[in-house]
Enzyme design. Structure first.
Site, PDB file in Angstrom:
ATOM      1  N   ASP A 133       0.830  -1.215   0.000  1.00 25.60           N
ATOM      2  CA  ASP A 133       0.000   0.000   0.000  1.00 25.60           C
ATOM      3  C   ASP A 133       0.861   1.261   0.000  1.00 25.60           C
ATOM      4  O   ASP A 133       1.950   1.281   0.571  1.00 25.60           O
ATOM      5  CB  ASP A 133      -0.918  -0.025   1.236  1.00 25.60           C
ATOM      6  CG  ASP A 133      -2.022   1.017   1.135  1.00 25.60           C
ATOM      7  OD1 ASP A 133      -2.409   1.371   0.010  1.00 25.60           O
ATOM      8  OD2 ASP A 133      -2.502   1.464   2.198  1.00 25.60           O
ATOM      9  N   HIS A 158       1.943   3.395  -9.166  1.00 28.22           N
ATOM     10  CA  HIS A 158       1.736   1.961  -9.395  1.00 28.22           C
ATOM     11  C   HIS A 158       2.907   1.359 -10.183  1.00 28.22           C
ATOM     12  O   HIS A 158       3.332   0.238  -9.919  1.00 28.22           O
ATOM     13  CB  HIS A 158       0.407   1.721 -10.120  1.00 28.22           C
ATOM     14  CG  HIS A 158      -0.797   2.117  -9.316  1.00 28.22           C
ATOM     15  ND1 HIS A 158      -0.931   1.783  -7.989  1.00 28.22           N
ATOM     16  CD2 HIS A 158      -1.912   2.825  -9.636  1.00 28.22           C
ATOM     17  CE1 HIS A 158      -2.087   2.273  -7.535  1.00 28.22           C
ATOM     18  NE2 HIS A 158      -2.690   2.909  -8.509  1.00 28.22           N
ATOM     19  N   LEU A 164      10.027 -20.880  -5.210  1.00 29.76           N
ATOM     20  CA  LEU A 164       9.165 -19.972  -4.449  1.00 29.76           C
ATOM     21  C   LEU A 164       7.761 -20.055  -5.032  1.00 29.76           C
ATOM     22  O   LEU A 164       7.600 -20.033  -6.250  1.00 29.76           O
ATOM     23  CB  LEU A 164       9.687 -18.525  -4.583  1.00 29.76           C
ATOM     24  CG  LEU A 164       8.789 -17.397  -4.090  1.00 29.76           C
ATOM     25  CD1 LEU A 164       8.749 -17.335  -2.567  1.00 29.76           C
ATOM     26  CD2 LEU A 164       9.249 -16.035  -4.634  1.00 29.76           C
TER      27      LEU A 164
HETATM   28  C1  IPE Z   1      -5.451  -2.646   0.086  1.00 25.23           C
HETATM   29  O1  IPE Z   1      -5.127  -1.298  -0.077  1.00 25.23           O
HETATM   30  C2  IPE Z   1      -5.438  -3.378  -1.219  1.00 25.23           C
HETATM   31  C3  IPE Z   1      -4.149  -3.451  -1.907  1.00 25.23           C
HETATM   32  C4  IPE Z   1      -3.005  -2.969  -1.511  1.00 25.23           C
HETATM   33  C5  IPE Z   1      -4.188  -4.162  -3.145  1.00 25.23           C
HETATM   34  P1  IPE Z   1      -6.240  -0.172  -0.216  1.00 25.23           P
HETATM   35  O2  IPE Z   1      -5.524   1.121  -0.375  1.00 25.23           O
HETATM   36  O3  IPE Z   1      -7.222  -0.545  -1.245  1.00 25.23           O
HETATM   37  O4  IPE Z   1      -6.971  -0.259   1.201  1.00 25.23           O
HETATM   38  P2  IPE Z   1      -7.760   0.847   2.028  1.00 25.23           P
HETATM   39  O5  IPE Z   1      -8.720   1.501   1.075  1.00 25.23           O
HETATM   40  O6  IPE Z   1      -6.750   1.818   2.544  1.00 25.23           O
HETATM   41  O7  IPE Z   1      -8.419   0.101   3.129  1.00 25.23           O
HETATM   42  C1  IPE Z   2      -1.824   0.227  -3.326  1.00 22.13           C
HETATM   43  O1  IPE Z   2      -1.561   1.592  -3.353  1.00 22.13           O
HETATM   44  C2  IPE Z   2      -2.077  -0.317  -4.718  1.00 22.13           C
HETATM   45  C3  IPE Z   2      -3.470  -0.710  -4.985  1.00 22.13           C
HETATM   46  C4  IPE Z   2      -4.425  -0.718  -4.106  1.00 22.13           C
HETATM   47  C5  IPE Z   2      -3.791  -1.100  -6.332  1.00 22.13           C
HETATM   48  P1  IPE Z   2      -2.719   2.663  -3.306  1.00 22.13           P
HETATM   49  O2  IPE Z   2      -3.163   2.952  -4.690  1.00 22.13           O
HETATM   50  O3  IPE Z   2      -3.802   2.238  -2.375  1.00 22.13           O
HETATM   51  O4  IPE Z   2      -1.951   3.921  -2.711  1.00 22.13           O
HETATM   52  P2  IPE Z   2      -2.471   4.928  -1.606  1.00 22.13           P
HETATM   53  O5  IPE Z   2      -2.898   4.115  -0.426  1.00 22.13           O
HETATM   54  O6  IPE Z   2      -3.612   5.670  -2.222  1.00 22.13           O
HETATM   55  O7  IPE Z   2      -1.290   5.786  -1.326  1.00 22.13           O
HETATM   56 MG    MG Z   3      -4.092   2.477  -0.397  1.00 23.07          MG
END
Ligand code: IPE
Ligand code: IPE
Ligand code: MG
Length: 252
Positions: free
Chosen positions: A23, A40, A134
């Site tokens: 995240d 991303h 792995l």
């Molecule tokens: C969780 O992150 C899902 C992934 C990293 C794929 P999110 O950014 O979607 O989660 P929330 O919205 O902070 O709970």
């Molecule tokens: C995690 O990073 C990747 C996915 C959920 C696809 P985020 O896109 O949630 O990044 P933040 O949390 O908004 O910084």
């Molecule tokens: Mg996020």
């Protein structure tokens, strides 16, 4: 050896399975005045490094949360960019993963993914199915609640077909219908990006997992950060509801 007894008191042991919520990509991009998809892209690079380090450490199973069932609710432009990135990253990374003996699997409800991606996922799984070094679970369109419901449906079908008595449903029978049925439950859970929540990642499977939260945004979480997390895990004492070996009351 049961899952619970796996590495009780196992100081310094290597996790058999690490599960990571990757995240913070969006915030990483924002800090740089860039669009979210740049975050991303940087996140995909970080994933490559972490996969390589897990392999070097000899971790048998790595699960990466790449896209949750709830992430379908993001703006279409971001979702489309992510689909493009999956396509490219998979194409680019697959030969090397295969060469390194990585078994790639996709966990989640893939029916909502573009058809060509579903095909590529199936091809990657077939190509790497016999690899031994792995096991890499890429969780895409994954939700812990979806996973639990899938197992429930399977059991309900068996009951309806007269093949299963409801009284005989036990933990191992239930777990056999989950995405992680054939690997040990995660020993170590890592979430980057500073949030302290599960966001519908593995729910059943995390019951006794050690939790590790990092403030680093995912694109800044590299191999060294993974090693730090593994070292931290190795210093923990897992009790699984029991008392430590040296603290049990002497029997009367
Ligand atoms: C969780 O992150 C899902 C992934 C990293 C794929 P999110 O950014 O979607 O989660 P929330 O919205 O902070 O709970
Ligand atoms: C995690 O990073 C990747 C996915 C959920 C696809 P985020 O896109 O949630 O990044 P933040 O949390 O908004 O910084
Ligand atoms: Mg996020």
């Amino acid at each position: 050896m049961s899952e619970v007894e796996g590495d009780r008191d196992g100081k310094g042991v290597l996790p058999r399975h690490i599960a990571i919520i990757m995240d913070g990509n969006g915030r990483w991009a924002k800090e740089r005045g860039q669009a979210r998809h740049k975050g991303h892209q940087a996140g995909a690079e970080a994933a490559r490094e972490v996969i390589a380090t897990a392999g070097e450490l000899g971790v048998p199973v790595l699960s990466l949360f790449a896209f949750s069932s709830e992430n379908w609710s993001r703006p279409a432009t971001e979702v489309n960019r992510l689909m493009d990135l999956f396509r490219r990253a998979l194409k680019q990374a697959l030969p090397k993963l295969h060469e390194n003996g990585v078994r790639v699997r996709f966990l989640g409800d893939r029916r909502r993914f573009p058809e060509d991606l579903q095909t590529r996922m199936a091809e990657a799984e077939a190509l790497t199915a016999d690899n031994q070094s792995l096991t890499l679970n890429i969780c895409a369109g994954y939700g812990g609640r979806w996973d639990i419901l899938e197992s429930c449906r399977r059991l309900a079908r068996d009951v309806a077909a007269g093949k299963l008595n409801p009284e005989d449903i036990d933990e191992s029978g239930f777990a056999a219908g989950l995405s992680l049925a054939d690997v040990p439950a995660p020993d170590l859970f890592i979430r980057t990006g500073g949030e302290r929540r599960l966001s519908n990642f593995f729910l059943w499977d995390l019951a006794y997992t050690e939790l590790y939260f990092s403030e680093r945004l995912w694109p800044d979480f590299g191999g060294d950060a993974l090693r730090e997390a593994v070292t931290d895990f190795g210093e923990r004492e897992r009790r699984f509801g029991r008392v430590a070996d040296n603290e049990g009351e002497a029997s009367a």
